[in-house]
Design a protein around this motif. Structure first.
Motif, PDB file in Angstrom:
ATOM      1  N   VAL A 381      30.713 -72.812 -11.570  1.00 32.73           N
ATOM      2  CA  VAL A 381      29.728 -73.424 -10.666  1.00 32.73           C
ATOM      3  C   VAL A 381      28.992 -74.574 -11.357  1.00 32.73           C
ATOM      4  O   VAL A 381      28.647 -75.595 -10.733  1.00 32.73           O
ATOM      5  N   ARG A 383      29.997 -76.856 -13.111  1.00 32.95           N
ATOM      6  CA  ARG A 383      30.714 -78.141 -13.156  1.00 32.95           C
ATOM      7  C   ARG A 383      30.482 -78.980 -11.895  1.00 32.95           C
ATOM      8  O   ARG A 383      30.977 -80.104 -11.803  1.00 32.95           O
ATOM      9  N   TYR A 384      29.775 -78.442 -10.922  1.00 38.98           N
ATOM     10  CA  TYR A 384      29.601 -79.143  -9.643  1.00 38.98           C
ATOM     11  C   TYR A 384      28.130 -79.469  -9.383  1.00 38.98           C
ATOM     12  O   TYR A 384      27.224 -78.797  -9.897  1.00 38.98           O
ATOM     13  N   LEU A 386      25.354 -79.032  -7.204  1.00 33.97           N
ATOM     14  CA  LEU A 386      24.988 -78.098  -6.148  1.00 33.97           C
ATOM     15  C   LEU A 386      23.879 -78.637  -5.246  1.00 33.97           C
ATOM     16  O   LEU A 386      23.468 -77.952  -4.288  1.00 33.97           O
ATOM     17  N   ARG A 392      28.529 -77.969  -3.257  1.00 32.17           N
ATOM     18  CA  ARG A 392      28.471 -76.514  -3.037  1.00 32.17           C
ATOM     19  C   ARG A 392      29.784 -75.989  -2.471  1.00 32.17           C
ATOM     20  O   ARG A 392      30.262 -74.922  -2.864  1.00 32.17           O
ATOM     21  N   ALA A 395      32.396 -75.944  -5.286  1.00 31.87           N
ATOM     22  CA  ALA A 395      32.120 -74.848  -6.228  1.00 31.87           C
ATOM     23  C   ALA A 395      32.527 -73.515  -5.618  1.00 31.87           C
ATOM     24  O   ALA A 395      33.113 -72.663  -6.293  1.00 31.87           O
ATOM     25  N   GLU A 398      36.456 -72.988  -5.649  1.00 31.56           N
ATOM     26  CA  GLU A 398      37.047 -72.600  -6.936  1.00 31.56           C
ATOM     27  C   GLU A 398      36.596 -71.209  -7.365  1.00 31.56           C
ATOM     28  O   GLU A 398      37.409 -70.378  -7.794  1.00 31.56           O
ATOM     29  N   ALA A 399      35.323 -70.930  -7.234  1.00 30.30           N
ATOM     30  CA  ALA A 399      34.802 -69.643  -7.699  1.00 30.30           C
ATOM     31  C   ALA A 399      35.259 -68.498  -6.799  1.00 30.30           C
ATOM     32  O   ALA A 399      35.555 -67.403  -7.280  1.00 30.30           O
ATOM     33  N   VAL A 423      25.689 -70.277  -5.992  1.00 29.01           N
ATOM     34  CA  VAL A 423      26.037 -71.553  -5.357  1.00 29.01           C
ATOM     35  C   VAL A 423      24.872 -72.071  -4.512  1.00 29.01           C
ATOM     36  O   VAL A 423      24.736 -73.283  -4.300  1.00 29.01           O
TER      37      VAL A 423
END
Length: 640
Positions: A381, A383-384, A386, A392, A395, A398-399, A423
């Motif tokens: 998370v 790396r994005y 938010l 969001r 993230a 991927e998560a 997130v």
């Protein structure tokens, strides 16, 4: 060529080395009742223990994968050794000198390859330890001292030094009788222009042992600037060293890992040393490779996946450490244990932390605090951006795919709820449904490859797994076993009595014919007991009797069934003469009833075509059998 090992010596080895002591070197064993022990099978993946050991009988059997046998069979399979190599290894452990039928004792050139390679590594370890005391090794001793390790620490972990010359170890091992081929195969030497030369030169040496405590390889640390090799150099892949299947320190940590149901995974040899010296004696490390599947299998067998098991990973705080943590999380679901991550302040590893802040700081570091899944999700998370809807959403995509890999639905939902918070999505149910959807898609696409173990159903009274209608085994003809059949259940119990408690059924059992057992697999076991001299043989030497029964088995299928019956718990509460008599009577009574039905059926088919004398003989046989059956029903075992 080596002669055949003397049978008396093989028996002496079997008797001298307790099977529970040997198996405990590879996995954690717990009380299973009835004098048996249980653990997670080392031969297949499973979530609940179906592997049982009977110390009194010297046998093991897995009710999941059907592997079974004695101490020798266990070591042969788990370490991939030949029969003679296994006997030699166990004999060395027990201090027994073996004799060979073709004369003479065991010369070194007759020993199996694995044993020879381990002996070479043991000799090399001793050589390196002595070399650490030499003037040349001052640089190595200084390296250890600067990291807080004194001579006692070096001795405890058997740290050594490889001299800087070309062939010091090679010449030493040649003098010990090892051939150039053995030295190359072991990875201790490598080909040079004029013959073998030492692989490790001018380095600090850590011996790497397997779970049984045998040295199988080395880790070597560069000490000098003019050494153009890598910082750490490990033994190459050899017949006894597979880097994905070894954990440094496992020989020292395994008992405490099993006792505490806890393991601490660190990144280097000095980190293991620092942890152990600080009192964290469950620390282990991988050897030049990422923590993976085979490492998990080793730890699961020691932790036995009970509800309180903990695995704590310590990784550096840098990007490489974060990647290692994410890789570990990919395998997280293969543990039943709870997994945590510990990152020291300022990115220090346990060795640096101990040096800077003392032993207490190391012990405090590895106290479980941050669940591994939480750390992994935060890394993803993080790396994005938010602050934006697009960030969001990306993230979450991927998560959520990572969370969807969690196989336990309740845990998956709980983590999904936490992901929503990370997130910043207020609608928790939306995230839960998204994760569940991804999980379904993955299952539909690739099938459930969850790595489930063997059968999970447990038998009556918490005993062996209940088997229902397995497929016919190779080598058996006739219908498959069906333990819902009263006849099959009774025959199984009687064979268990004959193998485990022969005094309760002898001598009556030995008068039973093979044809009194309706299930072909049970008839095969009955035949093995007969060929071994009958249950009466078990009255004097229980182990020798079981060994003889196993030796009489025509193939591994029958052998495995013998070990299964020899360790399986009984269905009844009180295993006494009354219990034994009841099963003797039931098996005999069903055999008598079958014979009566057979004779009467034959007479009915023949009708009026039967000769008068044959009719009279058949009617007389039926009358005698009916009287016998009546007596069995009225008087029980006394009528046998």
């Amino acid at each position: 060529m080596a002669g055949r090992i003397n049978d008396d010596d093989v028996k002496a080895v079997r008797d001298a080395v307790p099977i529970d002591a040997v198996v405990s070197e590879y996995l954690q064993l717990r009380n299973a009742g009835g004098g048996n022990l249980k653990g997670l099978c080392p031969f297949h993946d499973e979530k609940s223990p179906s592997f049982q050991v009977s110390p009194g009988k010297g046998l093991f059997h897995c009710f999941g994968c059907q592997e079974g046998g004695d101490t020798i069979a266990f070591v042969m399979k788990i370490d991939h050794l030949s029969f003679s190599e296994t006997v030699e290894r166990l004999a060395a452990k027990a201090g027994i000198t073996l004799r060979y039928e073709e004369g003479g004792y065991n010369p070194s050139h007759q020993r199996g390859e694995r044993i020879r390679l381990i002996e070479a590594h043991q000799a090399a370890a001793e050589f390196y330890v002595r070399a650490l005391e030499s003037p040349e090794a001052e640089i190595g001793r200084k390296f250890l001292a600067e990291r807080g390790f004194d001579q006692d620490a070096a001795t405890h972990f058997r740290v050594g030094y490889s001299p800087a010359g070309w062939d010091h170890l090679t010449r030493y091992l040649r003098g010990k009788g090892f051939s150039d081929k053995e030295l190359i195969t072991s990875g201790l030497s490598q080909d040079g222009r004029r013959g073998p030369i030492d692989r490790f030169r001018g380095r600090l040496m850590w011996p790497i042992s397997d779970t049984a405590g045998d040295v199988v390889g080395f880790g070597a640390r560069k000490l000098r600037d003019d050494d153009n090799g890598p910082k750490y150099l490990n033994t190459p892949e050899t017949p006894i060293y597979k880097k994905s299947q070894v954990l440094y320190g496992i020989d020292l940590a395994k008992k405490d890992i099993a006792k505490a149901s806890r393991a601490v995974v660190v990144e280097g040899y000095t980190d293991v040393m620092a942890c152990h010296l600080a009192g964290v004696t469950t620390a282990i490390a991988t050897c030049g490779t990422a923590f993976g599947n085979d490492h998990i299998k080793i730890l699961r067998r020691l932790l036995m996946d009970n509800g309180s098991a903990r695995v704590i990973f310590t990784f550096d705080g840098d990007s490489a450490g974060q990647k290692a943590a994410l890789r570990a999380f990919e395998d997280d679901q293969k543990f039943a244990a709870e997994t945590y991550i510990a990152i020291a302040p300022d990115g220090m590893d346990p060795c640096d932390l101990r040096l800077a802040k003392g032993d207490d700081s190391v012990r405090d570091l590895v106290e479980p605090r941050t669940p591994l899944f939480e750390f992994a999700l935060r890394q993803i998370v993080g790396r994005y951006d938010l602050e934006t809807p697009a960030g969001r959403a990306a993230a979450l995509d991927e998560a959520a795919a990572v969370v969807a890999k969690i196989k336990t639905s309740s845990v998956q939902r709980e983590v999904a709820v936490q992901l929503a918070g990370l997130v910043g999505i207020l609608d928790q149910e939306f995230v839960v449904h998204r994760v569940a959807q991804l999980a379904r898609w993955a299952r539909d696409k690739g099938g459930d490859q969850g790595g489930r173990g063997g059968p999970q159903g447990r038998g009556p009274r918490g005993g062996a797994p209940q088997q229902t209608a397995p497929a016919p085994a190779p080598g058996f003809s006739g219908p498959a076993l069906n333990l819902r059949s009263p006849a099959h259940r009774t025959e199984r119990e009687l064979l268990k009595l004959a193998l485990q408690k022969p005094a309760l059924v002898s001598p009556a059992f030995d008068a039973y014919g093979v044809d009194e057992f309706t299930a072909p697999p049970y008839a095969a076991v009955r035949r093995c007991i007969e060929e071994a001299g009958g249950a009466e043989q078990g009255l004097t030497d229980d182990r020798a009797y079981l060994g003889a029964v196993l030796d009489a088995a025509p193939d591994n299928t029958v052998r495995n069934l013998v070990t299964e019956l020899a360790v399986e718990v009984f269905r009844g509460k009180s295993i006494d003469e009354t219990y034994a008599g009841m099963h003797l009577v039931h098996v005999r009574l069903r055999a008598v009833d079958r014979r009566i039905n057979d004779v009467q059926g034959s007479l009915a088919r023949l009708g009026s075509n039967v000769a008068p004398q044959d009719l009279a003989a058949a009617q007389n046989e039926v009358w005698v059998l009916q009287q016998y059956a009546q007596s069995l029903r009225a008087h029980g075992a006394a009528a046998l």
